[in-house]
Design an enzyme around this catalytic site. Structure first.
Site, PDB file in Angstrom:
ATOM      1  N   THR A   4       6.556 -39.411  20.074  1.00 46.20           N
ATOM      2  CA  THR A   4       7.204 -38.621  19.031  1.00 46.20           C
ATOM      3  C   THR A   4       6.856 -39.134  17.637  1.00 46.20           C
ATOM      4  O   THR A   4       6.616 -40.349  17.451  1.00 46.20           O
ATOM      5  CB  THR A   4       8.736 -38.681  19.217  1.00 46.20           C
ATOM      6  N   TYR A   9      16.340 -43.567  19.067  1.00 44.28           N
ATOM      7  CA  TYR A   9      15.408 -42.713  19.812  1.00 44.28           C
ATOM      8  C   TYR A   9      13.961 -43.109  19.503  1.00 44.28           C
ATOM      9  O   TYR A   9      13.160 -43.404  20.394  1.00 44.28           O
ATOM     10  CB  TYR A   9      15.659 -41.236  19.471  1.00 44.28           C
ATOM     11  N   LYS A  59      11.067 -45.110  21.956  1.00 45.12           N
ATOM     12  CA  LYS A  59       9.739 -44.535  22.245  1.00 45.12           C
ATOM     13  C   LYS A  59       8.635 -45.478  21.754  1.00 45.12           C
ATOM     14  O   LYS A  59       7.592 -45.628  22.395  1.00 45.12           O
ATOM     15  CB  LYS A  59       9.600 -43.164  21.582  1.00 45.12           C
ATOM     16  N   HIS A 107      18.784 -28.455  18.631  1.00 44.34           N
ATOM     17  CA  HIS A 107      17.577 -28.131  17.867  1.00 44.34           C
ATOM     18  C   HIS A 107      17.727 -26.828  17.094  1.00 44.34           C
ATOM     19  O   HIS A 107      18.413 -25.902  17.534  1.00 44.34           O
ATOM     20  CB  HIS A 107      16.366 -28.065  18.803  1.00 44.34           C
ATOM     21  N   ARG A 131       9.760 -29.285   8.364  1.00 40.88           N
ATOM     22  CA  ARG A 131       9.264 -29.838   9.623  1.00 40.88           C
ATOM     23  C   ARG A 131       8.006 -29.086  10.058  1.00 40.88           C
ATOM     24  O   ARG A 131       7.783 -27.940   9.660  1.00 40.88           O
ATOM     25  CB  ARG A 131      10.325 -29.681  10.735  1.00 40.88           C
TER      26      ARG A 131
HETATM   27  N1  UDP Z   1      18.931 -28.536  11.512  1.00 41.67           N
HETATM   28  C1  UDP Z   1      19.910 -27.823  10.836  1.00 41.67           C
HETATM   29  N2  UDP Z   1      20.932 -27.297  11.581  1.00 41.67           N
HETATM   30  C2  UDP Z   1      21.023 -27.450  12.937  1.00 41.67           C
HETATM   31  C3  UDP Z   1      20.011 -28.168  13.608  1.00 41.67           C
HETATM   32  C4  UDP Z   1      18.970 -28.706  12.854  1.00 41.67           C
HETATM   33  O1  UDP Z   1      19.868 -27.685   9.627  1.00 41.67           O
HETATM   34  O2  UDP Z   1      21.996 -26.956  13.525  1.00 41.67           O
HETATM   35  C5  UDP Z   1      17.809 -29.109  10.735  1.00 41.67           C
HETATM   36  C6  UDP Z   1      17.645 -30.604  10.901  1.00 41.67           C
HETATM   37  O3  UDP Z   1      18.459 -31.279   9.971  1.00 41.67           O
HETATM   38  C7  UDP Z   1      16.157 -30.784  10.663  1.00 41.67           C
HETATM   39  C8  UDP Z   1      15.542 -29.476  11.173  1.00 41.67           C
HETATM   40  O4  UDP Z   1      16.610 -28.536  11.225  1.00 41.67           O
HETATM   41  O5  UDP Z   1      15.901 -30.856   9.282  1.00 41.67           O
HETATM   42  C9  UDP Z   1      14.949 -29.609  12.549  1.00 41.67           C
HETATM   43  O6  UDP Z   1      15.913 -30.219  13.387  1.00 41.67           O
HETATM   44  P1  UDP Z   1      15.766 -30.296  14.956  1.00 41.67           P
HETATM   45  O7  UDP Z   1      17.039 -30.906  15.489  1.00 41.67           O
HETATM   46  O8  UDP Z   1      15.369 -28.966  15.501  1.00 41.67           O
HETATM   47  O9  UDP Z   1      14.546 -31.272  15.198  1.00 41.67           O
HETATM   48  P2  UDP Z   1      14.290 -32.785  14.696  1.00 41.67           P
HETATM   49  O10 UDP Z   1      13.564 -32.655  13.395  1.00 41.67           O
HETATM   50  O11 UDP Z   1      15.597 -33.487  14.603  1.00 41.67           O
HETATM   51  O12 UDP Z   1      13.424 -33.337  15.779  1.00 41.67           O
END
Ligand code: UDP
Length: 339
Positions: free
Chosen positions: A118, A142, A146, A190, A229
């Protein structure tokens, strides 16, 4: 050439998509999964061994029926937030589980491994886009677990001749383009699945103003204030695993190797929601809440090494195409999608 592949975590989101691809390519597949988060019905056409990598005897049992050519290791816990609350779960699943797997491989002389890693192993970006040479200073358990697993693989490579490819995913997203497999996490944390669940709620007659969807912070140093992202399609991740496996079997890579997997494009949280709104046709709304612990403002990959050395070329380069594949599954399988 047909290979025998052991897929740990093959009943999970990414693992089940991988199993489908391996079978389609004519490989022999055994899935090893404890079904703690995976679904038995997501594994069709492969041998199945129920077991838990935290138990060394279970890990050894996975190898009793077959001399595998390659292991693909997906079995892990994968929530950043949960890893902060419950690090023990992450160290036991992701570190002890991986060490038991490495020991079981060593005992039977299986020497090729493709590892699901990751971008969380990097921590906060010091430069963008992030290449594989970016410093690795994880900011949550996490990522640390990893990274610890990666380090063990590199040491096993030097000492025992283990050949490993660690694939560092950015944000895995989307579902099987044929609509047969989807993304089912419980609890779901997510972004894309949560936005699509909100679309399902609206489609079922829910009111837009009752939304539970939260945007975690809109005061980041990005153009619209929300986090950026790099979303990479699950089919492209699986294609990279296949290429990695072929490189290992062909002897084109040896020892420990790491590759980033991302599209090299960043989308903000608001852009993701807007894309989902367009594709689902639903009036998706959200509330802005506080930042989530450990969320960097931007994470965007450089995948130049995977392109050059694995010959990887992602097919899904646009967020809308990725969301379309996810919505196809969510809209067909609302009961399964919501869990
Ligand atoms: N995010 C958000 N609301 C949610 C879930 C995620 O605003 O209910 C945001 C989170 O803060 C990040 C992006 O969406 O900036 C992607 O988050 P996700 O959990 O999908 O993946 P991560 O980047 O944590 O692996």
């Amino acid at each position: 050439m047909t290979s025998s592949v052991l897929v740990t975590g093959g009943a999970g989101y990414i693992g089940s998509h991988m199993v489908k691809l391996l079978l389609r390519q004519g490989h022999r597949v055994t899935v090893f999964d404890n079904l703690s988060t995976g679904q038995r019905d997501a594994v069709q056409g492969a041998d199945f061994v129920k077991g838990d990598l935290r138990q060394a005897t279970d890990a050894a049992r996975a190898f009793s029926g077959c001399q595998f050519d390659v292991v693909m290791h997906f079995a892990a816990s994968c929530y950043v937030g949960e890893s902060v609350q419950d690090p023990a779960k992450y160290y036991t699943n992701n570190v002890i589980g991986t060490l038991n797997l490495l020991e079981a491989m060593r005992a039977v002389q299986v020497k090729r491994l493709v590892f699901s890693s990751t971008c969380s192993t990097y921590g906060d970006p010091v430069s963008l886009p992030m290449s594989e040479d970016h410093p690795q200073h994880p900011v949550n358990p996490y990522g640390m677990t990893k990274l610890t697993a990666e380090r063990a693989m590199a040491d096993y490579g030097r000492a025992y001749g283990l050949d490993t490819v660690a694939l560092r995913y950015f944000n895995a997203a989307g579902c099987d383009p044929e609509g047969a497999l989807g993304e089912r996490h419980d609890p779901e944390t997510h972004l894309i699945p949560l936005v699509l669940r909100e679309a399902l709620r609206l489609r079922a007659g829910g009111k837009p103003e009752d939304t539970q969807l939260q945007v975690f912070g809109d005061d980041f140093d990005t153009p619209d204030g929300t986090c950026i992202r790099d979303y990479v399609h699950i089919a492209d991740l699986c294609a990279a695993h296949l290429l990695a496996m072929e490189c290992l079997i062909g002897g084109r890579v040896s020892g420990f190797n790491a590759f980033n997997l991302g599209t090299e494009k960043g989308y903000s949280v608001k852009e993701v929601i807007e894309t989902c709104r367009r594709i689902t046709g639903q009036d998706i709304r959200y509330r802005v809440s506080g930042r989530r612990a450990g969320d960097p403002a931007r994470l965007v990959a450089s995948a130049a090494r995977a392109r050059a050395e694995l010959g990887w070329s992602p097919e899904f380069n646009d967020l809308a195409e990725i969301v379309e594949t996810a919505w196809r599954w969510f809209s067909r399988e609302p009961a399964r999608a919501i869990g």
